[in-house]
Design an enzyme around this catalytic site. Structure first.
Site, PDB file in Angstrom:
ATOM      1  CE  LYS A 104      -4.060   2.221   2.348  1.00  0.00           C
ATOM      2  NZ  LYS A 104      -3.461   3.239   2.432  1.00  0.00           N
TER       3      LYS A 104
ATOM      4  CB  CYS B  83     -10.279  30.283  27.219  1.00  0.00           C
ATOM      5  SG  CYS B  83     -10.610  32.034  27.117  1.00  0.00           S
TER       6      CYS B  83
END
Length: 750
Positions: free
Chosen positions: A123, A444
């Protein structure tokens, strides 16, 4: 026994499926269009399997454009002309263990009713390509794209020495044949390329796959002589190996291996590493051998592809909408190396999540150089037991994403120190806190103005699933929200995006950040990379443009770059994009492309959505309670409403033209009013999404599966199981021409 499910179960599953769909599309877009890999193969595969499971448990969740039904990649871009493949280019399903492979092989032989031979090949980690030859002459070369339509890269492919423009031999050759393969850089050529790039002061590539894609998908237009020479040099270094065929009527061979032999006689490059084996146990040995000898191959590999050799069985075994059932890819486990953990820094993302990242001495692993890796959260840091200054074990998960496994405790010398999670946001100074009680992650809360969050949202606005603005990528988003200079960002929030002018765009310099980590990208010398994306640039330092080093005279400072003009033109065009895209661009939690389409189709305008009750929102097919709550919560925020007001003032269209009003879309009539249509396979003149939208625009319902309630099936090449089910149920089947006639004139036109 059937599993009973409740309305709440369906709502939760729909919300999870929509989140998975949005994330998978983002990852596909990063990989196929920006040559950027954001997660490991294992993580991507896990998400795909979870989405498949949800769609199996709740069939109503599966749409025609679901990632489980489509091939990754974009059908077309503004860079290259589209080319429709004569036969679909499918992807491959993956397995990650010998046990998974053996289970696949057992099913293949069970379905075939006999023992089969397997062709095994390496591959290649490259870029899929489709070559079309007519009577032996190369007439086009295209990328895979979405499997139906790819990008025309013919002119670049003609410069690759390994690819013949005329097939060898005397023929006769097929009137039409599509040859599929992989374009890549051999290891030696890749190393030479990077040396050449560095000498020329150009980009040094992190890995061979990105280099191959970046080299093939580049345009000659606008390049000067030196740049053109460099482009041609890169193309001439590329290689290709063929791994199959697409369209070919009645090939004169009976097996995949015989196809390779025939293609080799035509002068096409074929691999010398493939083998035909008659048992799954022998395939296991082939996999294990190359797993231990990956470094002996002349090109990068990330696994083994196993195919049924007999062509007749390919038709018998068939394919899903995205992958053949007669082939599978075995993915190798990642490589591991040791390196030094220099620091742990915290980055803030689009949703405000604060994520610690390991900063390490540069090291090469699995074919690329790595300096940074995510550590997820402070609890993961503690669980891994790593200290700043440790020698750590690093692996590339799925040969893609770097992961710190843990410390080499024996090498500690006492100078190491513990990581302490910061109390305050490193980007805006706001105190970090969990989103809700019990959360491990810190976030935050300064969502409106935290520059890191604004940067992430602006980049999302330009993404494929939202407004699809190619000029609004990660560098442009960072330049507009977190510039190195000027001191004040052009976009303190996304509210001013559509009001940008050329005067806002330059001069801007920006530290280039990684779109996933939010951390600065570094030069070869380890310094943050600086770019000036919106003005003409002349001088370089350490291989990057450095505005502080000079090189910008007074005249050129007043001349915007092509990208600045392109961004403003793109934003102008985006003002009138479909309502569903605008909805996705607003960054409403859980509202990805699927939910946005449902809301836009039902209500027709943002005002109607905003005025709807929770019950009215939740009742829309494809929405539900969780998304309804998220929509209402979004509109409750004052600065969210300011975004809408400013976008509207700058010309953004928040309505669907001629929409009849909430809930009336299907009642508005049309040639397909009251009809349910399934479009499947390759319909000439239509993309998959285009066919679906054409059905909806004509007043019909576009369904993803065939049932007794289906009125027509529009089927093209590659229709597969949906065509077979339509034939079984006796449902009328029409081709592309019939589909056009049905759209124009309804059933009476057939």
């Amino acid at each position: 026994m059937a599993i009973e499910t409740t309305t709440d179960d369906l709502a939760q599953a729909r919300a999870e499926a929509q989140q998975l769909t949005t994330r998978i599309l983002e990852l596909r877009d990063a990989y196929y269009e920006r040559d950027t890999v954001l997660v490991s193969d294992e993580e991507y595969d896990r998400m795909m399997r979870r989405l498949e499971e949800l769609e199996r448990l709740f069939p109503e969740l599966q749409s025609q454009d679901s990632p489980t039904q489509t091939v990754g990649g974009r059908a077309q871009t503004t860079l290259f002309a589209p080319v429709q493949h004569a036969e679909r280019m499918l992807s491959l399903d993956n397995v990650f263990s010998l046990g998974e492979f053996e289970a696949w092989a057992a099913k293949v032989e069970r379905d075939a009713g006999r023992r089969v031979d397997y062709l095994c090949e390496l591959k290649i980690d490259g870029l899929a390509i489709n070559l079309r030859y007519q009577n032996g002459t190369l007439v086009s070369a295209a990328t895979r794209g979405d499997g139906v339509v790819g990008e025309d890269v013919t002119e670049n492919v003609r410069l690759i020495p390994a690819i013949p423009t005329r097939l060898a031999g005397d023929g006769p050759f097929p009137a039409l044949v599509e040859v599929r393969g992989e374009v890549f850089f051999p290891v030696a050529q890749f190393d030479e390329l990077n040396e050449h790039q560095q000498e020329a002061g150009e980009r040094v590539f992190a890995n061979a796959r990105n280099a191959a894609s970046g080299s093939l998908r580049q345009k000659a237009e606008g390049k000067n002589a030196a740049q053109l020479a460099l482009m041609h040099d890169r193309l001439r270094r590329l290689h290709m190996l063929v791994h199959g065929i697409g369209a070919w009527q009645n090939p004169p061979v009976a097996s995949q291996s015989q196809i390779y032999e025939l293609l080799a006689t035509w002068g096409l490059p074929t691999s010398t590493h493939y083998r035909v084996l008659d048992a799954a146990t022998k395939v296991d040995e082939f996999i294990e051998y190359f797993g231990a000898h990956r470094g002996s191959v002349e090109h990068e590999i990330d696994g083994i592809v196993i195919k049924v050799d007999e062509l007749a069985l390919h038709d018998e075994l068939g394919a899903t909408s995205r992958a053949p059932r007669w082939a599978i890819a075995y993915k190798y486990p990642p490589e591991q190396v040791n390196t030094k953990l220099l620091d742990i820094v915290v980055s803030v993302g689009r949703t405000g999540r604060a994520t610690p990242f390991a900063v390490m001495e540069k090291v090469r692993v699995a074919g690329s150089e790595v300096r940074q890796a995510t550590l997820h959260n402070q609890d993961v840091v503690k669980a891994k037991g790593v200290l700043i200054g440790d020698t750590v074990v690093l692996r590339k998960a799925g040969d893609v994403i770097p992961e710190v496994l843990g410390p080499v405790v024996e090498l500690r010398d006492g100078t190491e120190r513990e990581f302490v999670m910061p109390e305050f946001c490193p980007e805006c100074g706001t105190r970090l806190a969990p989103a809700k009680e019990g959360d491990i992650d810190l976030r935050c809360p300064n969502a409106e103005f935290c520059p890191a969050q604004v940067r992430g949202r602006v980049e999302h606005i330009g993404s494929r699933g939202a407004l699809d603005i190619e000029a609004l990528g990660e560098v442009a988003a960072a330049a507009l929200t977190q510039p190195k200079f000027p001191e004040r960002a052009p976009l303190p929030t996304e509210a001013g995006l559509f009001g940008l002018t050329l005067a806002d765009l330059f001069p801007i310099a920006v530290v280039v950040r990684d779109s996933e980590t939010g951390l600065p990208k570094l030069t070869e010398s380890g310094e943050p990379k600086v770019d000036t994306p919106f003005r003409r640039r002349r001088q370089k330092k350490d291989g990057v443009y450095d505005p502080e080093a000079g090189g910008f005279d007074g005249d050129e400072m007043s001349v915007p770059s092509k990208s600045a003009i392109e961004l403003l033109n793109n934003l102008s065009g985006a003002r009138t994009k479909p309502l569903w895209r605008i909805l996705v661009a607003l960054n409403i939690r859980h509202v990805g492309p699927v939910a946005a389409r449902a809301l836009a189709d039902h209500f027709g305008s943002l005002d109607a959505i905003r005025s709807a009750t929770r019950e009215e929102l939740a009742a829309v097919d494809g929405v539900g309670g969780i998304i309804a709550d998220a929509v209402l919560a979004w509109f409750d925020v004052e600065w969210h409403r300011e975004i809408i007001e400013r976008w509207a003032a700058d010309g953004v269209q928040f309505t669907t033209p001629d929409h009849p009003g909430p809930g009336a879309a299907q009642a508005a009539g049309g040639t397909l009013a009251g009809l349910t249509i399934v479009a499947t396979g390759t319909l000439e003149g239509f993309t998959r999404e285009g066919a679906q939208e054409a059905i909806i625009a004509a007043g019909g319902k576009s369904a993803s599966s065939v049932s007794k309630n289906t009125d027509y099936v529009a089927a093209g090449p590659g229709a597969g199981s949906k065509l077979a089910k339509a034939e079984q149920l006796g449902i009328p089947i029409i081709d592309a021409d019939g589909f056009r006639r049905l759209l124009d004139g309804g059933p009476d036109a057939l």
